[in-house]
Design a protein around this motif. Structure first.
Motif, PDB file in Angstrom:
ATOM      1  N   ARG A   1       0.767  -1.105   0.144  1.00 27.07           N
ATOM      2  CA  ARG A   1      -0.021   0.055  -0.008  1.00 27.07           C
ATOM      3  C   ARG A   1       0.855   1.196  -0.084  1.00 27.07           C
ATOM      4  O   ARG A   1       0.707   2.177  -0.611  1.00 27.07           O
ATOM      5  CB  ARG A   1      -0.952  -0.042   1.228  1.00 27.07           C
ATOM      6  N   LEU A   2       1.858   1.045   0.827  1.00 31.53           N
ATOM      7  CA  LEU A   2       2.576   2.346   0.720  1.00 31.53           C
ATOM      8  C   LEU A   2       3.756   2.635  -0.331  1.00 31.53           C
ATOM      9  O   LEU A   2       3.963   3.632  -0.745  1.00 31.53           O
ATOM     10  CB  LEU A   2       3.723   2.328   1.859  1.00 31.53           C
ATOM     11  N   THR A   3       3.970   1.461  -1.101  1.00 31.39           N
ATOM     12  CA  THR A   3       4.836   1.497  -2.444  1.00 31.39           C
ATOM     13  C   THR A   3       4.116   2.078  -3.413  1.00 31.39           C
ATOM     14  O   THR A   3       4.393   2.737  -4.299  1.00 31.39           O
ATOM     15  CB  THR A   3       5.310   0.244  -2.660  1.00 31.39           C
ATOM     16  N   THR A   4       2.544   1.508  -3.550  1.00 32.56           N
ATOM     17  CA  THR A   4       1.787   2.083  -4.886  1.00 32.56           C
ATOM     18  C   THR A   4       0.871   3.334  -4.504  1.00 32.56           C
ATOM     19  O   THR A   4       0.459   3.950  -5.336  1.00 32.56           O
ATOM     20  CB  THR A   4       0.839   0.943  -5.164  1.00 32.56           C
TER      21      THR A   4
ATOM     22  N   ILE B   1       0.352  -3.132 -10.312  1.00 33.62           N
ATOM     23  CA  ILE B   1      -0.240  -3.782  -9.231  1.00 33.62           C
ATOM     24  C   ILE B   1       0.833  -4.795  -8.688  1.00 33.62           C
ATOM     25  O   ILE B   1       1.322  -5.333  -9.569  1.00 33.62           O
ATOM     26  CB  ILE B   1      -1.509  -4.531  -9.525  1.00 33.62           C
ATOM     27  N   LEU B   2       1.271  -4.478  -7.752  1.00 30.92           N
ATOM     28  CA  LEU B   2       2.408  -5.369  -6.844  1.00 30.92           C
ATOM     29  C   LEU B   2       1.746  -7.028  -6.902  1.00 30.92           C
ATOM     30  O   LEU B   2       0.518  -7.092  -6.462  1.00 30.92           O
ATOM     31  CB  LEU B   2       2.749  -5.009  -5.386  1.00 30.92           C
ATOM     32  N   LEU B   3       2.466  -8.125  -7.049  1.00 35.18           N
ATOM     33  CA  LEU B   3       2.101  -9.504  -6.617  1.00 35.18           C
ATOM     34  C   LEU B   3       2.761 -10.086  -5.387  1.00 35.18           C
ATOM     35  O   LEU B   3       4.035 -10.027  -5.364  1.00 35.18           O
ATOM     36  CB  LEU B   3       2.434 -10.410  -7.822  1.00 35.18           C
ATOM     37  N   ILE B   4       2.035 -10.409  -4.621  1.00 29.38           N
ATOM     38  CA  ILE B   4       2.529 -10.900  -3.266  1.00 29.38           C
ATOM     39  C   ILE B   4       2.072 -12.274  -3.100  1.00 29.38           C
ATOM     40  O   ILE B   4       1.061 -12.573  -3.222  1.00 29.38           O
ATOM     41  CB  ILE B   4       1.681 -10.075  -1.923  1.00 29.38           C
ATOM     42  N   LEU B   5       3.183 -13.157  -2.983  1.00 33.78           N
ATOM     43  CA  LEU B   5       3.115 -14.521  -2.964  1.00 33.78           C
ATOM     44  C   LEU B   5       3.192 -15.243  -1.274  1.00 33.78           C
ATOM     45  O   LEU B   5       4.120 -14.830  -0.815  1.00 33.78           O
ATOM     46  CB  LEU B   5       3.778 -15.548  -3.871  1.00 33.78           C
TER      47      LEU B   5
ATOM     48  N   ALA C   1      -2.239  -4.615  -4.664  1.00 39.41           N
ATOM     49  CA  ALA C   1      -1.647  -6.082  -4.678  1.00 39.41           C
ATOM     50  C   ALA C   1      -2.622  -7.050  -4.837  1.00 39.41           C
ATOM     51  O   ALA C   1      -3.985  -6.834  -4.320  1.00 39.41           O
ATOM     52  CB  ALA C   1      -0.968  -6.439  -3.421  1.00 39.41           C
ATOM     53  N   VAL C   2      -2.223  -7.993  -5.648  1.00 36.37           N
ATOM     54  CA  VAL C   2      -2.728  -9.254  -5.654  1.00 36.37           C
ATOM     55  C   VAL C   2      -2.082 -10.096  -4.540  1.00 36.37           C
ATOM     56  O   VAL C   2      -0.897 -10.310  -4.867  1.00 36.37           O
ATOM     57  CB  VAL C   2      -2.877  -9.847  -7.104  1.00 36.37           C
ATOM     58  N   LEU C   3      -2.869 -10.738  -3.604  1.00 33.87           N
ATOM     59  CA  LEU C   3      -2.325 -11.798  -2.673  1.00 33.87           C
ATOM     60  C   LEU C   3      -2.561 -13.100  -3.071  1.00 33.87           C
ATOM     61  O   LEU C   3      -3.838 -13.341  -2.947  1.00 33.87           O
ATOM     62  CB  LEU C   3      -2.526 -11.331  -1.280  1.00 33.87           C
ATOM     63  N   LEU C   4      -1.714 -14.265  -3.116  1.00 38.95           N
ATOM     64  CA  LEU C   4      -2.121 -15.684  -3.484  1.00 38.95           C
ATOM     65  C   LEU C   4      -1.107 -16.377  -2.720  1.00 38.95           C
ATOM     66  O   LEU C   4      -0.125 -15.970  -2.526  1.00 38.95           O
ATOM     67  CB  LEU C   4      -1.809 -15.723  -5.127  1.00 38.95           C
ATOM     68  N   GLU C   5      -1.854 -17.438  -2.201  1.00 32.43           N
ATOM     69  CA  GLU C   5      -1.107 -18.683  -1.676  1.00 32.43           C
ATOM     70  C   GLU C   5      -0.355 -19.191  -3.121  1.00 32.43           C
ATOM     71  O   GLU C   5      -1.068 -19.621  -4.210  1.00 32.43           O
ATOM     72  CB  GLU C   5      -1.681 -19.526  -0.972  1.00 32.43           C
ATOM     73  N   THR C   6       0.787 -19.323  -3.442  1.00 31.95           N
ATOM     74  CA  THR C   6       1.294 -19.887  -4.620  1.00 31.95           C
ATOM     75  C   THR C   6       0.793 -21.374  -4.947  1.00 31.95           C
ATOM     76  O   THR C   6       0.374 -21.241  -6.198  1.00 31.95           O
ATOM     77  CB  THR C   6       3.003 -20.060  -4.583  1.00 31.95           C
TER      78      THR C   6
END
Length: 446
Positions: free
Chosen positions: A124-127, A240-244, A208-213
């Protein structure tokens, strides 16, 4: 040291257990553990097919990790996170060395939920955006923010929570939300669904999109080939950032250092915990890409933890990672999946009418149980509890009676032993599971 009876009595009087109605509990008193086994207070031995909470990747009491903790305790038991410390620095270096792509900085937490909390804060802070997209069939932790990010029913009692969380459907070929006819079509339609969700939510609002890989507790859902790459492309397209979330899937569990390596996808942030040191001392963290790290080069990051990068926890991580490297544990886990677990579970599926599907990677597998293979009606209802969940309780009891400690969730039995389990112990556990599945068969209707 008290007796085993005292341990049980004091537990029931004074320990408040997670995810439980306290009056219904009768916890097993565990006295010791070694390798892939643990022993209760009566001396009964259990083969640990759960890795406790899918975290004891290196097994129990690995001598290298135990000695690393002892050595560190003699030298320095604790130090504030604003100091530099050789053990913390080495743990960060080793984690970064095995992380995908150019991810090379580590923010340490005490576990996976705190990792998720900090990852979304960083995004959130980055984007400068606020929305986080994550899937319905997911678990991201039980702290204030992470439980709202979680998609499964454990989220419900904690709502309303933090704002800006949007859930969507991820791929699940066996129970497709998209009426797909193949795994490939499932991946394509799941990506189209995510693209539509991004469009309707407003790309400029999504951090971000947050996913369990690989989805863990909610089904060991292995994404179709191309899906994660497609998500990466959608994120790049819209800034958008991708968080795994690799808390459960990382550090050998999927036969790779990180599950993302199986598909060659590089996220912007990775959440880790569990297998980084198998929970010998609590540890988690976030691995940052240079882009995210640069956000805080001259701007303070507004977050921190008293025990961030605790020396004893980091010593356990260093000992564990070095053991993984020198003992070929990641390669061993991969072999167990391809050579033993996959083929043996395929045989179970052929022999038991209650088995609807088996799926997984490495030592991360699920057996999905059904009442009817044709209709795919689950053996117990979604989010079943009490009498509705009795069939699964009976299967778990059959396993425990035979000396196997299982991991069950909803209508599934997960096969998630330590990454270090021997082939012989693994085959022994699968043979017990074969016997226990006759109990599941008794509930089938077709």
């Amino acid at each position: 040291m008290g007796t085993n009876s005292t341990a049980y009595d004091d537990d029931r009087r004074h320990v408040f257990h997670s995810w439980s109605a306290q009056a219904t509990l009768a916890p097993l008193v565990v006295n010791r553990a070694e390798g892939s086994h643990f022993w209760d207070s009566s001396g009964k031995r259990y083969l640990d097919f759960s890795s406790q909470l899918v975290n004891a990747n290196i097994g129990h009491q690995h001598p290298r990790v135990v000695e690393a903790i002892i050595e560190q305790a003699r030298k320095l038991t604790t130090i504030a996170p604003f100091h530099a410390n050789e053990t913390r620095s080495e743990a960060a270096r080793l984690i970064a060395a095995h992380a995908p792509g150019d991810l090379d900085m580590v923010f340490f937490t005490n576990g996976g939920a705190e990792a998720t909390e900090n990852a979304i804060r960083m995004a959130r802070l980055t984007t400068g955006r606020h929305k986080i997209l994550t899937t319905y069939r997911s678990y991201h932790g039980a702290t204030g923010g992470s439980i709202v990010l979680t998609g499964e029913p454990r989220r419900w009692p904690s709502e309303p929570g933090i704002a800006g969380v949007v859930h969507f459907h991820g791929p699940y070929p066996y129970r497709s939300a998209f009426y797909a006819d193949s795994v490939e079509q499932e991946g394509e339609r799941a990506l189209a669904h995510l693209a539509d969700t991004i469009m309707l939510e407003g790309p400029s609002t999504i951090a971000a999109v947050l996913l369990e890989t690989v989805v863990g507790t909610n089904g060991i859902l292995v994404p179709p080939d191309g899906y994660l790459a497609g998500v990466r492309e959608l994120c790049d397209q819209h800034g958008i950032l991708l968080i795994l979330d690799e808390v459960m899937a990382g550090f050998g569990r999927c036969g790779e250092w990180f599950a993302a390596d199986h598909w060659g996808v590089v996220p912007d942030l990775i959440c880790f915990a569990k297998g980084v040191n198998s929970g010998y001392v609590p540890l988690g963290g976030v691995i940052l890409s240079p882009q995210v790290a640069e956000t805080f080069a001259t701007r303070p990051y507004p977050g921190g933890l008293t025990y961030s990068g605790h020396p004893l926890a980091c010593a356990a991580a260093v000992g564990s990672i070095r053991a993984f490297e020198e003992e070929g544990i990641v390669e061993h886990a991969r072999m167990l999946g391809t050579d033993i677990i996959g083929p043996e579970l395929a045989k179970l599926a052929a022999n038991h009418p209650s088995v609807g599907e088996v799926r997984g990677l490495g030592v991360f597998w699920a057996i999905e149980l059904v009442r009817d293979r044709e209709t795919r009606a689950p053996l117990v209802p979604f989010n079943a509890a009490g009498p509705d969940a009795a069939p699964m309780a009976a299967i778990a009891a059959a396993c425990k009676e035979r000396g196997l400690w299982p991991f069950t969730h909803f209508n599934r039995v997960h096969v998630v032993p330590p990454c270090t389990i021997t082939a012989d112990d693994l085959r022994e556990g699968l043979a017990i599971l074969d016997e226990a599945l006759t109990v599941a068969d008794s509930f089938t209707t077709a």
